[in-house]
Design an enzyme around this catalytic site. Structure first.
Site, short mmCIF file in Angstrom:
data_model
loop_
_atom_site.label_atom_id
_atom_site.label_comp_id
_atom_site.label_asym_id
_atom_site.label_seq_id
_atom_site.Cartn_x
_atom_site.Cartn_y
_atom_site.Cartn_z
N PHE A 152 54.45 43.17 38.18
CA PHE A 152 53.54 43.30 39.31
C PHE A 152 52.49 42.20 39.26
O PHE A 152 51.85 42.00 38.24
CB PHE A 152 52.84 44.67 39.32
CG PHE A 152 52.00 44.88 40.54
CD1 PHE A 152 52.59 45.18 41.76
CD2 PHE A 152 50.61 44.73 40.50
CE1 PHE A 152 51.81 45.35 42.91
CE2 PHE A 152 49.83 44.90 41.64
CZ PHE A 152 50.44 45.21 42.85
N ASP B 297 49.93 36.64 33.44
CA ASP B 297 49.14 37.49 34.32
C ASP B 297 48.47 38.55 33.46
O ASP B 297 49.10 39.52 33.03
CB ASP B 297 50.05 38.13 35.37
CG ASP B 297 49.29 39.08 36.29
OD1 ASP B 297 48.15 39.45 35.96
OD2 ASP B 297 49.86 39.47 37.33
N LYS C 282 40.61 42.63 37.54
CA LYS C 282 40.31 44.02 37.19
C LYS C 282 39.07 44.17 36.29
O LYS C 282 37.96 44.17 36.80
CB LYS C 282 41.54 44.69 36.57
CG LYS C 282 42.65 44.94 37.61
CD LYS C 282 43.66 45.99 37.19
CE LYS C 282 44.51 46.42 38.37
NZ LYS C 282 45.83 45.78 38.43
C1 PLP Z 1 46.43 45.03 39.57
C2 PLP Z 1 47.26 43.86 39.22
C3 PLP Z 1 47.35 42.74 40.07
C4 PLP Z 1 46.73 42.71 41.44
O1 PLP Z 1 45.33 42.71 41.41
P1 PLP Z 1 44.54 42.97 42.76
O2 PLP Z 1 43.10 42.84 42.34
O3 PLP Z 1 44.90 44.33 43.25
O4 PLP Z 1 44.94 41.93 43.73
C5 PLP Z 1 48.07 41.64 39.63
N1 PLP Z 1 48.67 41.64 38.44
C6 PLP Z 1 48.61 42.69 37.60
C7 PLP Z 1 49.29 42.61 36.26
C8 PLP Z 1 47.92 43.84 37.96
O5 PLP Z 1 47.88 44.90 37.14
#
Ligand code: PLP
Length: 404
Positions: free
Chosen positions: A140, A225, A254
């Site tokens: 994700f 990421d 986050k």
């Molecule tokens: C939550 C998340 C995102 C997206 O972040 P947003 O602030 O919602 O755009 C991207 N990568 C990972 C691994 C995430 O957990």
């Protein structure tokens, strides 16, 4: 301010786009790891706003930074720089592999910047044709069209017309599959150093090192990421430190803002120079208010006390969950790292994670799911042990009800 209408869950259905299905509970205030709703019911927060509230609710350092900056200056745009952004960037650079920082407002935006940088670097340095981006099934990376396409869940990326091209996926922890589709046309590999949304899947050491080697072999960039794993969540400041593999580009969001929206893409000087003037940008990115709060969050988390605390608290959680499982036999595995924990339901409870979440809420504890079969915990990194114990006791009551 007075309203002439009730502000309740029904209003959501009346006025909000129906892309979410929020709970009936509407929290109105929080302190540390406790939250109270409109009816003043108390909840223990094991969800942390999906791994965002790294210091719980209304942490004095964050409230102080917010109020202090609120009286100074809120927004300037990138026509001018500002002190909080420069201070935060300096601290990130001093404590990571990176030399340069680009600020965004969210994880998806940080990833969007990372992917655009990778494509631009490849074009500048290697010419047209080196465009393949490889990512992992169940990964994700956010909801912009580029990031959601790089993410490994078709359910999220299908149904919006033609997608950004030359993006491929293989299974996580399958080094042979990656090797098979990589070539000198590979521009970048984007990976979570622990899959969060995809089910709290840790990489094997062999796999994560192998990914780095394959990137080096094919002159491809490795993008980590760390939107979910970054800023202390796994017990290291960034998860790359725990696996001892250094990426070329890393994204963080986050927990970075501890609840204030901010994201960042960090990289080396050598790569950063390809995002030259005018190539990318954001109106709010690097906003003084957001950066002031993030600086306080970063400073507070980046101490041996907090980071070691994460490891200790993680043990307490796992022991507590195992004790619950010894009685009710509902989990086949407890996994994850640090305070990013997944309790995987046994065959008998397949598809029931949301039922556990709802039952837990009834008992006064907020949890998360990761897919239909995993209950996820991403509490404050400084949650008091007494709140862990009380929250687990409430969670056990929920499990007892469902296990009957
Ligand atoms: C939550 C998340 C995102 C997206 O972040 P947003 O602030 O919602 O755009 C991207 N990568 C990972 C691994 C995430 O957990």
């Amino acid at each position: 301010m007075t309203n002439h209408f009730p502000v309740d869950r029904k209003l959501f259905d009346d006025v909000m786009v129906p892309n979410y299905a929020p709970s009936a509970v509407i929290p109105v205030r929080g302190k540390g790891s406790r939250v109270w709703d409109q009816q003043d019911r108390e909840f223990i927060d094991f969800a942390g706003g999906i791994a965002v509230n790294c210091l719980g609710h209304c942490h004095p350092a964050l409230v102080g930074a917010l109020k202090d900056q609120a009286d100074k200056i809120w927004h300037l745009s990138n026509v001018m720089t500002n002190e909080p952004a420069l201070r935060l960037a300096k601290k990130i650079v001093d404590h990571t592999f990176a030399d340069k920082v680009y600020f965004a407002n969210s994880g998806a935006e940080a990833n969007e910047a990372a992917l655009k940088l990778a494509r631009r670097w490849a074009l500048d340095v290697h010419g047209a044709g080196k465009t393949q981006i490889i990512a992992f099934n169940q990964g994700f990376h956010g909801r912009t069209f580029f990031t959601v396409t790089v993410g490994g869940q078709k359910a999220y990326s299908d149904g919006f017309g033609p997608k950004p091209g030359d993006i491929d996926h293989v299974d996580y922890n399958d080094l042979e599959a990656l090797k098979a589709i990589m070539s000198d046309k590979t521009c970048a590999v984007m990976i979570e150093p622990l899959q969060g949304e995809g089910g709290l899947v840790s990489p094997t050491q062999e796999f994560i090192e192998g990914v780095r080697e394959l990137c080096d072999q094919h002159n491809a960039l490795l993008i980590f990421d760390e939107v979910q794993t970054g800023v202390g969540r796994t017990g290291d400041l960034y998860a790359y430190m725990g696996v001892n593999v250094v990426p070329d580009i890393l994204t963080t969001a986050k927990a970075l803002g501890g609840g204030f929206p901010i994201g960042a893409m960090i990289t080396t000087t050598e790569l950063a120079k390809h995002l030259k003037i005018g190539t990318h940008g954001s109106t709010y990115g690097g906003n003084p208010l957001g950066c002031a709060v993030a600086e306080a969050a970063f400073d507070t988390v980046n101490t041996p006390e907090v980071l070691n605390g994460v490891k200790e608290k993680a043990k307490r959680y796992v022991a507590g969950l195992n004790a619950i499982n010894a009685k009710y036999n509902v989990f086949k595995e407890i996994r994850g790292k640090g305070l990013l924990i997944g309790a995987v339901l046994t065959e008998q409870y397949q598809g029931k994670a949301k039922d556990f979440l709802n039952a837990a809420l009834e008992e006064g504890v907020m949890t998360l799911v990761a897919g239909a079969n995993i209950i996820r915990f991403a509490p404050s990194l400084v949650i008091p042990d007494t709140d862990i114990d009380e929250g687990l006791a409430r969670f056990e009551k929920a499990v007892a009800k469902l296990a009957k």
